[in-house]
Design a protein around this motif. Structure first.
Motif, PDB file in Angstrom:
ATOM      1  N   SER A  24       6.395   7.219 -77.470  1.00  0.00           N
ATOM      2  CA  SER A  24       5.220   8.080 -77.647  1.00  0.00           C
ATOM      3  C   SER A  24       5.571   9.560 -77.677  1.00  0.00           C
ATOM      4  O   SER A  24       4.723  10.401 -78.007  1.00  0.00           O
ATOM      5  CB  SER A  24       4.211   7.812 -76.521  1.00  0.00           C
ATOM      6  OG  SER A  24       4.754   8.202 -75.267  1.00  0.00           O
ATOM      7  N   GLU A  78      -3.382   3.147 -69.498  1.00  0.00           N
ATOM      8  CA  GLU A  78      -4.198   2.878 -70.684  1.00  0.00           C
ATOM      9  C   GLU A  78      -3.486   1.989 -71.699  1.00  0.00           C
ATOM     10  O   GLU A  78      -4.119   1.153 -72.351  1.00  0.00           O
ATOM     11  CB  GLU A  78      -4.576   4.206 -71.338  1.00  0.00           C
ATOM     12  CG  GLU A  78      -5.449   4.040 -72.576  1.00  0.00           C
ATOM     13  CD  GLU A  78      -5.814   5.370 -73.191  1.00  0.00           C
ATOM     14  OE1 GLU A  78      -6.428   5.378 -74.278  1.00  0.00           O
ATOM     15  OE2 GLU A  78      -5.486   6.417 -72.583  1.00  0.00           O
ATOM     16  N   HIS A  79      -2.157   2.131 -71.825  1.00  0.00           N
ATOM     17  CA  HIS A  79      -1.446   1.463 -72.910  1.00  0.00           C
ATOM     18  C   HIS A  79      -0.567   0.291 -72.460  1.00  0.00           C
ATOM     19  O   HIS A  79      -0.149  -0.503 -73.308  1.00  0.00           O
ATOM     20  CB  HIS A  79      -0.562   2.474 -73.668  1.00  0.00           C
ATOM     21  CG  HIS A  79      -1.338   3.495 -74.427  1.00  0.00           C
ATOM     22  ND1 HIS A  79      -1.801   4.661 -73.853  1.00  0.00           N
ATOM     23  CD2 HIS A  79      -1.755   3.522 -75.727  1.00  0.00           C
ATOM     24  CE1 HIS A  79      -2.450   5.368 -74.764  1.00  0.00           C
ATOM     25  NE2 HIS A  79      -2.434   4.704 -75.907  1.00  0.00           N
ATOM     26  N   TYR A 117      -1.540   7.563 -69.045  1.00  0.00           N
ATOM     27  CA  TYR A 117      -1.165   6.986 -70.347  1.00  0.00           C
ATOM     28  C   TYR A 117      -0.640   5.564 -70.171  1.00  0.00           C
ATOM     29  O   TYR A 117      -0.983   4.658 -70.957  1.00  0.00           O
ATOM     30  CB  TYR A 117      -0.110   7.873 -70.997  1.00  0.00           C
ATOM     31  CG  TYR A 117       0.416   7.324 -72.301  1.00  0.00           C
ATOM     32  CD1 TYR A 117      -0.254   7.544 -73.494  1.00  0.00           C
ATOM     33  CD2 TYR A 117       1.607   6.566 -72.334  1.00  0.00           C
ATOM     34  CE1 TYR A 117       0.226   7.035 -74.701  1.00  0.00           C
ATOM     35  CE2 TYR A 117       2.090   6.051 -73.528  1.00  0.00           C
ATOM     36  CZ  TYR A 117       1.399   6.287 -74.702  1.00  0.00           C
ATOM     37  OH  TYR A 117       1.866   5.761 -75.884  1.00  0.00           O
ATOM     38  N   GLN A 137       7.902   2.655 -73.839  1.00  0.00           N
ATOM     39  CA  GLN A 137       6.645   3.134 -74.405  1.00  0.00           C
ATOM     40  C   GLN A 137       6.523   4.650 -74.302  1.00  0.00           C
ATOM     41  O   GLN A 137       6.131   5.315 -75.264  1.00  0.00           O
ATOM     42  CB  GLN A 137       5.473   2.453 -73.687  1.00  0.00           C
ATOM     43  CG  GLN A 137       4.100   2.899 -74.144  1.00  0.00           C
ATOM     44  CD  GLN A 137       3.822   2.503 -75.583  1.00  0.00           C
ATOM     45  OE1 GLN A 137       4.357   1.518 -76.074  1.00  0.00           O
ATOM     46  NE2 GLN A 137       2.994   3.280 -76.264  1.00  0.00           N
TER      47      GLN A 137
END
Length: 461
Positions: free
Chosen positions: A56, A11-12, A8, A52
């Motif tokens: 999330s 990706e972010h 994750y 983050q």
């Protein structure tokens, strides 16, 4: 879970590209003095990553029943969640959290909730000055422990982002004083899924947000039970009043009863369907039981609707009274402002005196201007000569226009005669009388135009 959490971040988070993962998972604390820029870049990347994963909802929740979006739970579970088969555990994560705590990007949860002063207030004291001096000399780095700080920490960046979203949402909707007042539970139900990308806030998140909005941003009033959204520029009490608490309780009760009426309506529909099914199966006992329950539910629903209607009427009257009170406060403030302005003006006599002095000074200025103009030898302009010169220019322009018009007409007549001659040539011999007639007609028209022009000039003169 650990590998999926790292995926994750890859990706972010732009800083977590695969080429940088070995450096981010290494023990880069040695770079604190050898390569300060690289050390700060790694620390910043991890701090953004922790914010983050908390926002999330993927961060480990510890003993909490639901993930917190504003609170990061730091313990062995966090290290395990970030562990990678290829890179192992992040060895410098303890230093990252220590840096974030020092910079107040992370604040212990209990300290955040109990603080009286704003988190943006940075008072200088002997101890803070000593800590700053030790940091500049590198002493604090040598004394720093590298162990991972354990506990619950408020992620300030996430709370600030939610506070900004709440501010935009509040400004986008005009609300009366009644509509801006909530109980804590009602406020939670209204806003818990509107501030962080549609995700649900936990009760801890909501408590943190309410404390932040009231203490650090001044966007709301909050006393632990009642919430009131402030209106920028409005003159309102600085604390939650008894009226605000009553309004919040009334709205909470009204929302609860409205929810009950919806449930009772669904129950009545279900009981009606059960009665029909029992009749279809010739089960008279079950059908009677369903109808009795349905009748009881209908009676309860009727009473609930009557109560809701009564509460809505009371709410409307309270809202009207609150608006009237606000209007009176505004009118009172406006009256005080007018009184102050009139006092500054000093009354009609003072205005007349000021206007009289102004007129005297303007007359004096005009007199001085006249004297200066005479001393400079003002030239008197003869208006008759100017009018004659303008008339001559206009006559000249008129003659030019008439000559241009005459030339245009001659050209058109010549063009028509030429076209006529060509058509006659194409049909046969051109009669001489036709051409002579055209010439004579042209000369007569020219003579008439010259006579009209001379008559026009005589009339103008």
């Amino acid at each position: 879970m650990s590998q999926s959490l790292l995926d994750y971040l890859v990706e972010h988070e732009p800083a977590f590209r695969k080429a940088r993962l070995p450096a981010l998972y290494s023990d880069f604390q040695t770079q604190r003095t050898l390569n300060p820029d690289g050390y700060q870049a790694n620390v910043s990347a991890w701090r953004r990553a922790l914010a983050q994963i908390a926002r999330s909802g993927l961060a480990p929740a510890g003993r909490a029943s639901a993930p917190n979006l504003f609170v990061l739970h730091s313990d062995e579970q966090l290290l395990h969640a970030l562990e990678s088969k290829q890179y192992g555990r992040p060895l410098a994560l303890g230093a990252v959290l220590q840096e974030a705590l020092t910079a107040k990007d992370l604040i212990p949860l209990r300290e955040f909730l109990d603080a009286k002063d704003s988190i943006y207030h940075r008072p200088w004291s002997v101890w803070s000055l000593a800590a700053w001096t030790m940091k500049q000399l590198g002493v604090s780095d040598m004394l720093r422990r590298d162990n991972l700080p354990k506990g619950q920490f408020v992620v300030v960046a996430n709370v600030e982002e939610a506070g900004k979203a709440f501010g935009e949402l509040s400004l986008a909707t005009e609300r009366s004083s009644f509509e801006r007042t909530f109980s804590k539970a009602h406020f939670y139900r209204t806003f818990n899924d509107q501030l962080v990308d549609g995700r649900q806030l936990s009760e801890t998140d909501m408590e943190v947000l309410l404390k932040f909005l009231s203490r650090d941003k001044g966007a709301i009033l909050y006393d632990g039970n009642t919430v009131k959204i402030k209106t920028p520029g409005a003159q309102e009490p600085a604390e939650i009043t008894d009226q605000d608490a009553s309004i919040a309780q009334l709205k909470e009760l009204l929302a609860s009863l409205t929810h009950q009426t919806a449930l009772l309506g669904k129950r009545i529909d279900v009981l009606a369907a059960q009665a029909k099914q029992a009749v279809a199966k010739n089960n008279r006992v079950a059908a009677l039981a369903a109808l009795r329950s349905k009748k009881l539910a209908e009676s309860t629903l009727e009473r609930r609707f009557a109560t809701v209607n009564q509460l809505e009427e009371v709410a409307a009257r309270i809202e009207q009274a609150a608006d009237n009170a606000q209007l009176v406060r505004v009118m009172e403030a406006s009256g005080e402002a007018l009184r102050s302005l009139h006092a500054q003006v000093g009354g009609a006599e003072r205005v007349e005196e000021v206007v009289g002095r102004l007129r005297e000074q303007m007359a004096a200025a005009d007199e001085v201007g006249s004297i200066l103009a005479e001393s400079a030898g003002t030239v008197v302009v003869d208006e008759v000569e100017i009018d004659d010169e303008l008339a001559a220019l206009e006559d000249e322009e008129k003659r030019k226009a008439e000559e241009a018009e005459r030339a245009r007409r001659e050209a058109e007549q010549a063009n028509e005669a030429e076209q006529l001659r060509r058509r006659l040539e194409a049909a046969g011999e051109v009669p001489a009388g036709v051409i002579e007639g055209k010439k004579k007609e042209k000369e007569e028209m020219q003579a008439a135009e010259d006579m009209m022009s001379r008559m026009s000039l005589k009339e103008d003169s």
